[in-house]
Design a protein around this motif. Structure first.
Motif, PDB file in Angstrom:
ATOM      1  N   ILE A  85       0.927   7.359  -6.470  1.00 34.21           N
ATOM      2  CA  ILE A  85      -0.033   8.624  -6.815  1.00 34.21           C
ATOM      3  C   ILE A  85       0.374   9.106  -6.136  1.00 34.21           C
ATOM      4  CG2 ILE A  85      -2.425   9.324  -5.839  1.00 34.21           C
ATOM      5  CD1 ILE A  85      -2.759   5.990  -5.232  1.00 34.21           C
ATOM      6  N   ILE A  86       1.946   9.720  -4.694  1.00 38.00           N
ATOM      7  CA  ILE A  86       1.545  11.447  -4.726  1.00 38.00           C
ATOM      8  C   ILE A  86       2.468  11.753  -5.320  1.00 38.00           C
ATOM      9  CG2 ILE A  86       2.908  12.232  -2.335  1.00 38.00           C
ATOM     10  CD1 ILE A  86       1.775   9.601  -0.620  1.00 38.00           C
ATOM     11  N   LYS A  87       3.485  11.159  -5.647  1.00 31.76           N
ATOM     12  CA  LYS A  87       4.727  11.967  -6.885  1.00 31.76           C
ATOM     13  C   LYS A  87       3.802  11.838  -7.984  1.00 31.76           C
ATOM     14  CE  LYS A  87       8.601   8.633  -5.533  1.00 31.76           C
ATOM     15  NZ  LYS A  87       9.593   7.988  -6.402  1.00 31.76           N
ATOM     16  N   LYS A  88       2.639  11.605  -8.510  1.00 29.63           N
ATOM     17  CA  LYS A  88       2.107  11.973  -9.485  1.00 29.63           C
ATOM     18  C   LYS A  88       1.287  13.426  -9.727  1.00 29.63           C
ATOM     19  CE  LYS A  88      -1.497  10.299 -12.813  1.00 29.63           C
ATOM     20  NZ  LYS A  88      -2.433   9.592 -13.793  1.00 29.63           N
ATOM     21  N   ARG A  89       0.184  12.744  -8.388  1.00 28.43           N
ATOM     22  CA  ARG A  89      -0.195  14.727  -8.070  1.00 28.43           C
ATOM     23  C   ARG A  89       0.587  15.595  -7.479  1.00 28.43           C
ATOM     24  NH1 ARG A  89      -4.923  14.024  -5.649  1.00 28.43           N
ATOM     25  NH2 ARG A  89      -5.195  12.471  -6.728  1.00 28.43           N
ATOM     26  N   LYS A  90       1.498  15.601  -7.314  1.00 29.53           N
ATOM     27  CA  LYS A  90       2.833  16.785  -6.679  1.00 29.53           C
ATOM     28  C   LYS A  90       3.336  17.021  -8.226  1.00 29.53           C
ATOM     29  CE  LYS A  90       6.223  16.163  -3.514  1.00 29.53           C
ATOM     30  NZ  LYS A  90       7.288  14.728  -2.447  1.00 29.53           N
ATOM     31  N   LYS A  91       3.874  15.800  -9.412  1.00 29.16           N
ATOM     32  CA  LYS A  91       3.955  16.661 -10.671  1.00 29.16           C
ATOM     33  C   LYS A  91       2.252  17.462 -11.399  1.00 29.16           C
ATOM     34  CE  LYS A  91       4.998  15.149 -15.658  1.00 29.16           C
ATOM     35  NZ  LYS A  91       6.019  13.710 -15.763  1.00 29.16           N
ATOM     36  N   GLU A  92       1.167  17.111 -10.907  1.00 28.13           N
ATOM     37  CA  GLU A  92       0.484  16.972 -11.776  1.00 28.13           C
ATOM     38  C   GLU A  92       0.605  19.096 -11.010  1.00 28.13           C
ATOM     39  OE1 GLU A  92      -2.701  13.783 -12.606  1.00 28.13           O
ATOM     40  OE2 GLU A  92      -2.264  14.803 -11.233  1.00 28.13           O
ATOM     41  N   LEU A  93       0.042  18.950  -9.787  1.00 25.47           N
ATOM     42  CA  LEU A  93      -0.070  20.668  -8.891  1.00 25.47           C
ATOM     43  C   LEU A  93       1.361  21.609  -9.067  1.00 25.47           C
ATOM     44  CD1 LEU A  93      -0.960  18.778  -4.904  1.00 25.47           C
ATOM     45  CD2 LEU A  93      -2.118  19.975  -7.070  1.00 25.47           C
ATOM     46  N   THR A  94       2.285  21.001  -9.653  1.00 26.56           N
ATOM     47  CA  THR A  94       3.444  21.329 -10.029  1.00 26.56           C
ATOM     48  C   THR A  94       3.640  22.090 -11.472  1.00 26.56           C
ATOM     49  OG1 THR A  94       5.062  20.647  -8.676  1.00 26.56           O
ATOM     50  CG2 THR A  94       6.168  21.678 -10.871  1.00 26.56           C
ATOM     51  N   GLU A  95       2.328  21.667 -12.475  1.00 21.65           N
ATOM     52  CA  GLU A  95       2.710  22.007 -13.522  1.00 21.65           C
ATOM     53  C   GLU A  95       0.973  23.130 -13.811  1.00 21.65           C
ATOM     54  OE1 GLU A  95       2.127  18.220 -15.765  1.00 21.65           O
ATOM     55  OE2 GLU A  95       4.422  18.142 -15.811  1.00 21.65           O
ATOM     56  N   LYS A  96       0.049  23.030 -12.754  1.00 23.04           N
ATOM     57  CA  LYS A  96      -0.737  23.165 -12.346  1.00 23.04           C
ATOM     58  C   LYS A  96      -1.873  23.163 -13.331  1.00 23.04           C
ATOM     59  CE  LYS A  96       1.975  27.728 -12.172  1.00 23.04           C
ATOM     60  NZ  LYS A  96       1.744  27.932 -10.590  1.00 23.04           N
ATOM     61  N   ARG A  97      -1.503  21.184 -13.327  1.00 20.95           N
ATOM     62  CA  ARG A  97      -2.860  20.688 -13.805  1.00 20.95           C
ATOM     63  C   ARG A  97      -4.269  20.280 -12.565  1.00 20.95           C
ATOM     64  NH1 ARG A  97      -1.891  16.325 -16.356  1.00 20.95           N
ATOM     65  NH2 ARG A  97       0.251  15.679 -15.754  1.00 20.95           N
ATOM     66  N   ASP A  98      -3.562  20.354 -11.296  1.00 21.36           N
ATOM     67  CA  ASP A  98      -4.571  20.277 -10.782  1.00 21.36           C
ATOM     68  C   ASP A  98      -4.621  21.238  -9.361  1.00 21.36           C
ATOM     69  OD1 ASP A  98      -6.242  17.796  -9.932  1.00 21.36           O
ATOM     70  OD2 ASP A  98      -4.997  17.489  -8.594  1.00 21.36           O
ATOM     71  N   LEU A  99      -5.185  22.241  -9.665  1.00 17.77           N
ATOM     72  CA  LEU A  99      -4.701  22.916  -8.502  1.00 17.77           C
ATOM     73  C   LEU A  99      -5.852  23.566  -7.992  1.00 17.77           C
ATOM     74  CD1 LEU A  99      -2.840  26.371 -10.029  1.00 17.77           C
ATOM     75  CD2 LEU A  99      -1.808  24.770  -7.991  1.00 17.77           C
ATOM     76  N   LEU A 117       0.435  -0.963  -0.136  1.00 19.40           N
ATOM     77  CA  LEU A 117      -0.282  -0.179  -0.348  1.00 19.40           C
ATOM     78  C   LEU A 117       0.307   1.557  -0.229  1.00 19.40           C
ATOM     79  CD1 LEU A 117      -2.832  -1.733   2.513  1.00 19.40           C
ATOM     80  CD2 LEU A 117      -3.193  -0.739  -0.095  1.00 19.40           C
ATOM     81  N   HIS A 118       1.973   1.732   0.604  1.00 18.84           N
ATOM     82  CA  HIS A 118       2.322   2.988   0.872  1.00 18.84           C
ATOM     83  C   HIS A 118       3.320   2.781  -0.717  1.00 18.84           C
ATOM     84  CE1 HIS A 118       2.661   3.936   4.687  1.00 18.84           C
ATOM     85  NE2 HIS A 118       3.007   2.955   5.505  1.00 18.84           N
ATOM     86  N   LYS A 119       3.961   1.213  -1.030  1.00 18.60           N
ATOM     87  CA  LYS A 119       4.255   2.046  -2.563  1.00 18.60           C
ATOM     88  C   LYS A 119       3.113   2.178  -4.057  1.00 18.60           C
ATOM     89  CE  LYS A 119       6.501  -1.112  -6.242  1.00 18.60           C
ATOM     90  NZ  LYS A 119       6.701  -2.585  -6.836  1.00 18.60           N
ATOM     91  N   GLU A 120       1.721   1.596  -3.386  1.00 13.85           N
ATOM     92  CA  GLU A 120       1.590   2.800  -4.396  1.00 13.85           C
ATOM     93  C   GLU A 120       0.417   3.976  -4.352  1.00 13.85           C
ATOM     94  OE1 GLU A 120      -1.058   1.241  -6.991  1.00 13.85           O
ATOM     95  OE2 GLU A 120      -1.167  -1.639  -6.213  1.00 13.85           O
ATOM     96  N   LEU A 121       1.088   3.954  -2.597  1.00 14.79           N
ATOM     97  CA  LEU A 121       0.670   5.896  -2.211  1.00 14.79           C
ATOM     98  C   LEU A 121       1.217   6.345  -2.962  1.00 14.79           C
ATOM     99  CD1 LEU A 121      -1.484   4.449   1.001  1.00 14.79           C
ATOM    100  CD2 LEU A 121      -2.661   5.717  -0.805  1.00 14.79           C
ATOM    101  N   ILE A 122       2.414   5.819  -2.764  1.00 13.38           N
ATOM    102  CA  ILE A 122       4.019   6.794  -3.137  1.00 13.38           C
ATOM    103  C   ILE A 122       3.406   7.206  -4.499  1.00 13.38           C
ATOM    104  CG2 ILE A 122       6.357   7.218  -3.201  1.00 13.38           C
ATOM    105  CD1 ILE A 122       6.720   5.777  -0.270  1.00 13.38           C
TER     106      ILE A 122
END
Length: 479
Positions: free
Chosen positions: A240-254, A233-238
């Motif tokens: 997801i976290i990395k993907k969301r970080k990238k989306e937020l950085t690219e301002k695609r999911d603010l 579960l930690h592997k799966e969640l991390i």
């Protein structure tokens, strides 16, 4: 794993612990400890505590000792710890009022080992992940919760259409777990992939089983399966976290309104954003809490509605008045929830009789005195729903299902505590209320319920679980 191997592991584990404890612990010099007994070496009274729960009478362990030693406080030994069990409304008030003064939150090592990364478990400087964070508080504030009602209603409606309506008989416990977990993944992680949700839900079941297992990390044991599930579960969640970080950085999911985005965007009280391991651990804990307790609450509300036709009729009347006020494609809103007053009283009475959780633990920050007895620094304390919820001193005729107990001013303070109290009261209380009432609305407005197994056995794991999954016959209302 067979019982014989379990016994071998348990004996080896117990002998090892006895040697360690005898070598490292000194006997308390206090002569005024609370009355009680420690039980067996190392394991104390843990097995008796677990066995009474497995037999469906978790309150028996508490009540027997309240009667034998003191109705206010008694001592025992659970999970290898000296423990003072604080009883009654006064015990609850004392612990809730002295959070971070005389006592602080404490989690058994078994739970920490299952949930935490090793680096977080062993790093004393790590911020306490049991403390509330701004991100969670913002996610659960009323202004935010209002917008979740429509999503809850939509998902509940789809769930009923898919898993309930096509069947004449359903197992309520299994389906309520499926719904609550899917909803948590949607609101906490913004994930709607049903296949992913179904796949990882099995890992959550392994973790829950691990919480009441022997802490033996050997291939094939329940504890070992829980540790493996945690790692997956930690592997799966991390990821997801990395993907969301990238989306937020690219301002695609603010504009994302899920808990994960809140945690990545909102700093804690020290102005720092949690790292990936901390976020993963926190999300895992929140998913577990929301998944198990709310599904249990839903299950037992529907159980009592099926058992008491007069209670069901009163809830149906209230819910149908709301349903008639809605347009064909109109979902529930915040005001509708506030009008479900009787339904909420029914839910609270259900949680009084069959509480989703047993209580909580604290650690003494210093020696303190309670009811004339000394609780030494480092001892653990336990507040429990079972010292008040069925206590006739607070709830006359306590085994009777009576939602009117919650009318007017309701029960006396510190007697009804399914969500705890004080600074560490469950922050998800209002979220759980919404989820529970929305689901009640979607079921009751469409079906009359009939239990298949009249006297179904209830065990505790540690939440109450119907032995057969609470099979229920559905009778659709005539439109």
């Amino acid at each position: 794993m067979d019982l014989f191997l379990y016994l071998i592991y348990f004996i080896l584990f117990s002998v090892s612990l006895i040697i360690i404890i005898l070598a490292s612990r000194h006997k308390s010099t206090s002569t005024n400890l609370p009355p009680g007994r420690k039980g067996w070496p190392v394991i104390g009274e843990t097995l008796e505590f677990a066995f009474t729960a497995q037999r469906g009478k978790p309150e028996k362990f508490i009540k027997d000792r309240m009667n034998k030693y003191s109705p206010k406080v008694f001592r025992t030994s659970l999970m290898g710890e000296n423990m003072a069990v604080m009883c009654g409304a006064s015990g609850n008030k004392f612990l809730f009022s002295n959070e971070d003064k005389l006592v602080t939150s404490w989690w058994p090592n078994l739970i920490k080992k299952i949930l935490y990364f090793p680096s977080l478990l062993n790093d004393a400087s790590t911020r306490d992940l049991t403390k509330p964070h701004r991100a969670l508080l913002q996610f659960l504030k009323p202004e935010a919760l209002k917008q979740y009602v429509e999503i809850m209603d939509l998902m509940a409606h789809k769930h009923i259409d898919m898993d309930w309506a096509p069947n004449k008989e359903v197992k309520v416990y299994l389906l309520s777990k499926k719904y609550t977990f899917a909803l948590s993944c949607r609101l906490f992680l913004k994930i709607e992939d049903s296949e992913w949700v179904a796949r990882i839900s099995n890992d959550f079941d392994h973790i829950m089983a691990g919480f009441i297992s022997l802490p033996i990390d050997i291939l094939g044991t329940t504890f070992n399966r829980a540790i493996k599930a945690k790692n997956i579960l930690h592997k799966e969640l991390i990821e997801i976290i990395k993907k969301r970080k990238k989306e937020l950085t690219e301002k695609r999911d603010l504009a994302a309104q899920d808990l994960l985005s809140h945690m990545l965007l909102v700093p804690d009280e020290n102005g720092k954003v949690l790292n990936e391991m901390e976020i993963s651990t926190y999300i895992l804990g929140v998913l577990l809490a929301s998944h198990e307790t709310t599904s249990t609450a839903i299950t037992f509300v529907l159980k009592y509605l099926a058992e008491f036709p007069d209670v069901y009729d009163a809830v149906l009347k209230e819910q149908m008045e709301i349903a008639k006020s809605k347009g064909p494609e109109e979902f529930l809103n915040w005001n509708d929830i506030q009008n479900m007053k009787h339904s909420w009283n029914v839910a609270r009475e259900s949680m009084r009789l069959s509480p989703p959780g047993i209580g909580g633990f604290r650690e003494a920050l210093t020696d303190f005195t309670y009811e004339g007895f000394t609780v030494p620094k480092g001892w653990k304390t336990h507040w429990t729903v079972h010292s008040t919820h069925k206590n006739p001193e607070y709830f006359p005729d306590p085994e009777k299902f009576d939602p009117s107990r919650f009318e007017g001013e309701g029960p006396a303070p510190y007697t009804f505590v399914p969500f705890g109290g004080g600074p560490h009261m469950c922050h998800g209380k209002e979220y759980a209320r919404l989820e529970l009432l929305v689901f009640m609305y979607n079921v009751v407005s469409r079906f009359k319920l009939e239990k298949v197994v009249r006297n179904e056995k209830i065990t505790y794991n540690p939440s109450p679980i119907p032995a057969n999954g609470l099979p229920m016959r559905l009778q659709p209302h005539k439109m």
